[in-house]
Design a protein around this motif. Structure first.
Motif, mmCIF file in Angstrom:
data_model
loop_
_atom_site.group_PDB
_atom_site.id
_atom_site.type_symbol
_atom_site.label_atom_id
_atom_site.label_comp_id
_atom_site.label_asym_id
_atom_site.label_seq_id
_atom_site.Cartn_x
_atom_site.Cartn_y
_atom_site.Cartn_z
ATOM 1 N N LYS A 20 -100.247 -38.094 -64.307
ATOM 2 C CA LYS A 20 -99.993 -36.820 -63.611
ATOM 3 C C LYS A 20 -100.269 -36.895 -62.110
ATOM 4 N N CYS A 21 -101.033 -37.915 -61.697
ATOM 5 C CA CYS A 21 -101.428 -38.068 -60.285
ATOM 6 C C CYS A 21 -102.128 -36.820 -59.754
ATOM 7 N N THR A 22 -102.948 -36.229 -60.599
ATOM 8 C CA THR A 22 -103.686 -35.026 -60.178
ATOM 9 C C THR A 22 -105.178 -35.302 -59.993
ATOM 10 N N GLY A 65 -97.965 -24.917 -56.864
ATOM 11 C CA GLY A 65 -98.060 -24.733 -58.309
ATOM 12 C C GLY A 65 -98.758 -25.853 -59.048
ATOM 13 N N THR A 66 -99.150 -26.927 -58.348
ATOM 14 C CA THR A 66 -99.840 -28.052 -58.985
ATOM 15 C C THR A 66 -101.297 -28.059 -58.550
#
Length: 397
Positions: A20-22, A65-66
């Motif tokens: 997700k690369c979050t 939104g992320t």
């Protein structure tokens, strides 16, 4: 500032990092991953043996939104764990055994994939205590980071990053990631772990600020570095950033391998000499400089071969004091000025007059008419050509 507890297990964190690369592990305020395999192995052992593990602190950032999570404190723990479950290293040979279902299980020298399935699952479902912060200002971030590390782990240089705004921290980290600092400067592993490269760059920045903005400094010690970090917070000129980027780019043309004399005490002085070598009217794109990179390298090696004795007297104990620092600057810069007959440079304090100083062009020096060639070219030509590969046509590339 809002603090919440985040409910992520190791498997969640792994997916956040890799898919997700979050999960952000390169927040500029962090010092990078430095733990050794024995340290990382002890963490894994603690996770499987119910030993206490300090909390992890993250910034919760929402963008388009992320939601992502930037690790502020606990990078070593998260990175060690995720690298292990990704099979990137085996546990150290001295890792103690664990007690599992009333059995003693040896885990030393094991990769994650070597462990029994139930132990793998235990690690993947392990939950660190993770705190998330949102609605937090940059000042609060710096203060939080400082308080988390105050009194242990970080030295004054490392703490200085918490005093600087994020944009300037990113700029500093960018310079330190350059080929010059990473490959050509000589820092030991221990020095890099203790952020000696960061200290060296900040020392140079102090001296440049003194040169261009008359910044008063009493030394280039760790304490002065911390004071300077506070001084430049939200207050570092863009033109100085550009100049430093170009100086480092120039030095990447000068050097091609690690140099034993590019060590902590010398690097700030070399950066200041490179500033003189660029000149006022340089052009990085066209590689037009007052002194071509190969000429500069020839001076550099000559200085440390022939003029080191006087310079070395100011490299002993107390070398961060202003007097010794200024003497090193003066000796090295004046050597450069004499060597290249830069009459337009008045002295080593940064005042310069480029009106009578010829620019040495990367592409054109070797083809200039003899009458236009600076007097030192003939003296250097034979020696430089000796070190120039046959297919090179320009002595100043």
């Amino acid at each position: 500032m809002i603090k919440t507890t985040l409910n992520f297990n190791v498997n969640n964190l792994l997916k956040m990092r890799d898919e997700k690369c979050t999960l952000v592990l390169d927040n500029p305020i962090q010092r990078g991953f430095v733990w050794s395999i024995p340290q990382s192995s002890l963490l894994i052992h603690s996770m499987l043996s119910s030993y206490p593990i300090p909390p992890i602190y993250c910034l919760k950032v929402s963008n388009n939104g992320t939601t992502s999570y930037e690790v502020m404190d606990g990078l070593q723990r998260i990175q060690s764990c995720l690298n292990f479950v990704s099979n990137e290293y085996p546990l150290d040979e001295d890792t103690p055994p664990i007690r599992w279902d009333d059995e003693v299980i040896e885990i030393a020298n094991c990769y994650f994939s070597d462990l029994p399935q139930d132990i793998q699952q235990e690690i993947l479902h392990f939950k660190f205590l993770i705190y998330g912060f949102e609605d937090i200002s940059n000042d609060e971030i710096g203060e939080l980071f400082y308080r988390l590390n105050n009194g242990y782990l970080l030295n004054k240089t490392q703490k200085s990053l918490s005093c600087i705004d994020f944009d300037n921290v990113a700029f500093i980290k960018d310079l330190l990631s350059s080929k010059f600092f990473q490959e050509y400067c000589k820092f030991t592993k221990l020095q890099r772990k203790n952020s000696a490269d960061l200290a060296t760059l900040l020392q140079a920045m102090i001296l440049f600020h003194n040169k261009y903005y008359e910044y008063e400094f009493s030394s280039i010690s760790d304490s002065e570095i911390l004071s300077f970090a506070n001084y430049i917070k939200d207050n570092y000129p863009e033109e100085m950033k550009t100049r430093l980027y170009d100086i480092v780019s120039y030095l990447e043309l000068v050097f091609h391998n690690q140099e034993k004399q590019l060590k902590k005490i010398n690097i700030p002085m070399v950066l200041l000499c490179a500033d003189i070598a660029l000149g006022a009217d340089y052009n990085m794109e066209k590689r037009v400089f007052r002194i071509g990179p190969k000429y500069f390298y020839h001076w550099f090696t000559t200085f440390f071969e022939e003029e080191l004795e006087e310079y070395s007297t100011y490299c002993s104990s107390g070398s961060t004091k202003k007097e010794k620092t200024c003497m090193r600057m003066e000796i090295m810069q004046n050597s450069l000025i004499r060597y290249f007959e830069l009459d337009g440079i008045e002295n080593s304090n940064g005042e310069e007059d480029t009106s009578d100083t010829p620019l040495l062009e990367q592409e054109n020096v070797s083809t200039k008419e003899e009458s236009e060639t600076p007097s030192f070219v003939d003296d250097l030509m034979a020696d430089i050509e000796e070190h120039t590969p046959p297919d090179e046509t320009s002595i100043t590339e």
